[in-house]
Design an enzyme around this catalytic site. Structure first.
Site, PDB file in Angstrom:
ATOM      1  CD1 TRP A   1       0.524   0.574   3.258  1.00  0.00           C
ATOM      2  CD2 TRP A   1      -0.112  -1.579   3.145  1.00  0.00           C
ATOM      3  NE1 TRP A   1       1.066  -0.087   4.340  1.00  0.00           N
ATOM      4  CE2 TRP A   1       0.688  -1.397   4.304  1.00  0.00           C
ATOM      5  CE3 TRP A   1      -0.631  -2.855   2.872  1.00  0.00           C
ATOM      6  CZ2 TRP A   1       0.987  -2.445   5.177  1.00  0.00           C
ATOM      7  CZ3 TRP A   1      -0.325  -3.886   3.751  1.00  0.00           C
ATOM      8  CH2 TRP A   1       0.465  -3.679   4.885  1.00  0.00           C
TER       9      TRP A   1
ATOM     10  CD  GLU B   1       5.246   5.081  -1.966  1.00  0.00           C
ATOM     11  OE1 GLU B   1       4.432   4.460  -1.254  1.00  0.00           O
ATOM     12  OE2 GLU B   1       5.792   4.594  -2.970  1.00  0.00           O
TER      13      GLU B   1
HETATM   14  N1  ARG Z   1       6.570   5.537  -5.433  1.00  0.00           N
HETATM   15  C1  ARG Z   1       5.711   4.858  -6.373  1.00  0.00           C
HETATM   16  C2  ARG Z   1       4.499   5.729  -6.670  1.00  0.00           C
HETATM   17  O1  ARG Z   1       4.320   6.745  -6.078  1.00  0.00           O
HETATM   18  C3  ARG Z   1       5.255   3.509  -5.875  1.00  0.00           C
HETATM   19  C4  ARG Z   1       6.348   2.568  -5.410  1.00  0.00           C
HETATM   20  C5  ARG Z   1       5.875   1.427  -4.565  1.00  0.00           C
HETATM   21  N2  ARG Z   1       5.295   1.914  -3.339  1.00  0.00           N
HETATM   22  C6  ARG Z   1       4.729   1.149  -2.372  1.00  0.00           C
HETATM   23  N3  ARG Z   1       4.211   1.747  -1.353  1.00  0.00           N
HETATM   24  N4  ARG Z   1       4.724  -0.165  -2.449  1.00  0.00           N
HETATM   25  O2  ARG Z   1       3.663   5.404  -7.474  1.00  0.00           O
END
Ligand code: ARG
Length: 348
Positions: A224, A229
């Site tokens: 998740w 991010e």
């Molecule tokens: N940083 C990436 C995005 O914002 C996703 C990477 C995987 N992240 C995770 N929480 N599993 O789309």
């Protein structure tokens, strides 16, 4: 296939799943007779979990043992692969209570061209880029294959699937499979009016799963989101949605001097909005303080198991208030263990 890696992997499997020495010897003998290592579903399930445990860039590794594995190595038909990907999306989304899942396809024979199963398109227009600038090249490729997007800032890209040396095919993901969250702020209504949204589940589909000397070229996996991010990178980076100026304007911050820290203030409110919206929508998300605490537990757990903890500090520290987490204040060795997930050359 790499025999040394195969032996190392099966030895690890034996040790961690309490198999006997006799089991290992006969398994190796059997593989020698077959002339090829075809892992069992139990073996790749273990491998996929350990690969997560070994993912130095990931702050969320406490939950490595909960990874659920779909073994779809028998699928070599694009339509069937597409359906398996829809199933992955559905099971992982789970109505918002996100489950970590990996779907493993035939090594070396299947390739998914998308970076993530769900991601937004980006279009170069006369008025600048519409959508996600990171997706511009891939979007152009989809259009060359015959795809047409609506042209909004949040068009979900189609899945592009390749089997062997065939020309890849694209498949539109039906809307009902894509859970999205509208971004609203608990206090600033003007942030709601920016009409931002993001998808619920980040499913990385471009990486190679390396396990027992075998390269699984298509093995999409998800956890998740951590709020930053989206709030501190996808929306904030000048090379992504670049929303900090608009957020500052929405909450009434003057942008005429750096030293007012308007960017930092806008960043915090935007990240509050992301966490608030996911919570409100009942979609799993973790804030960076909680994620760092969970990572601390992971470190302790690994210590108890007498394994060296490895990590990539530059990735593990969150992009917002990094020094408020313990991770910032300690060194961590970026040693690469296998099984693991690796970048592979872009197919386009
Ligand atoms: N940083 C990436 C995005 O914002 C996703 C990477 C995987 N992240 C995770 N929480 N599993 O789309």
């Amino acid at each position: 296939m790499n025999f040394q890696e195969m032996r190392d992997f099966l030895t690890l499997y034996k040790n961690e799943t309490n198999q006997t020495e006799h089991w290992l010897m006969s398994r190796l003998q059997q593989i020698e007779l077959q002339g090829e290592y075809v892992p069992t579903t139990e073996e790749i399930t273990f491998g996929a979990r350990v690969a997560w445990r070994n993912s130095n860039k990931c702050i969320g590794r406490l939950f490595w043992q909960s990874l659920q594995v779909f073994d779809e190595r028998h699928l070599l038909d694009e339509q069937a692969i597409f359906e398996a990907l829809l199933r992955h999306i559905d099971v992982a989304t789970n109505g918002g209570k996100i489950k970590p899942i990996i779907t493993i396809f035939a090594p070396g024979r299947v390739r998914i061209w998308n970076h993530q199963l769900i991601r937004y398109a980006g279009y170069e227009t006369d008025e600048g880029i519409v959508g996600d600038p990171e997706s511009v090249r891939f979007t152009e490729l989809c259009m060359k294959l015959g795809w047409q997007g609506e042209g909004t800032a949040f068009d979900v890209l189609p899945l592009v699937i390749q089997v062997d040396e065939q020309i890849p095919n694209f498949f539109e993901i039906p809307k009902e499979h894509v859970l999205e969250v509208n971004v609203t702020h608990p206090d600033y209504k003007a942030i709601d009016e920016l009409n931002l949204k993001w998808y619920a589940v980040p499913i990385i589909s471009s990486m190679r799963f390396s396990c027992g000397g075998i390269d699984f070229t298509a093995a999409p996996f998800n956890g998740w989101y951590m709020g930053t991010e989206i709030g501190a990178r996808n929306f904030a980076d000048t090379k992504r949605y670049n929303m900090l100026p608009a957020v500052a304007d929405a909450i009434g911050l003057k942008r005429d001097t750096n030293s007012s820290l308007w960017k930092d203030r806008a960043l915090v409110e935007l990240n509050i909005a992301v966490l608030h919206s996911f919570k409100e929508a009942g979609v799993s998300i973790v804030d960076h303080h909680t994620a760092a605490q969970q990572f601390k537990l992971f470190e302790q757990q690994e210590g108890l198991a007498e394994r060296d903890i490895t990590g990539n500090w530059t990735w593990l520290i969150p992009p917002l208030s990094p020094a408020t987490t313990h991770i910032y204040h300690q060194p961590i060795a970026n040693i690469i263990k296998k099984p693991n997930y690796f970048y592979q050359k872009e197919p386009f």
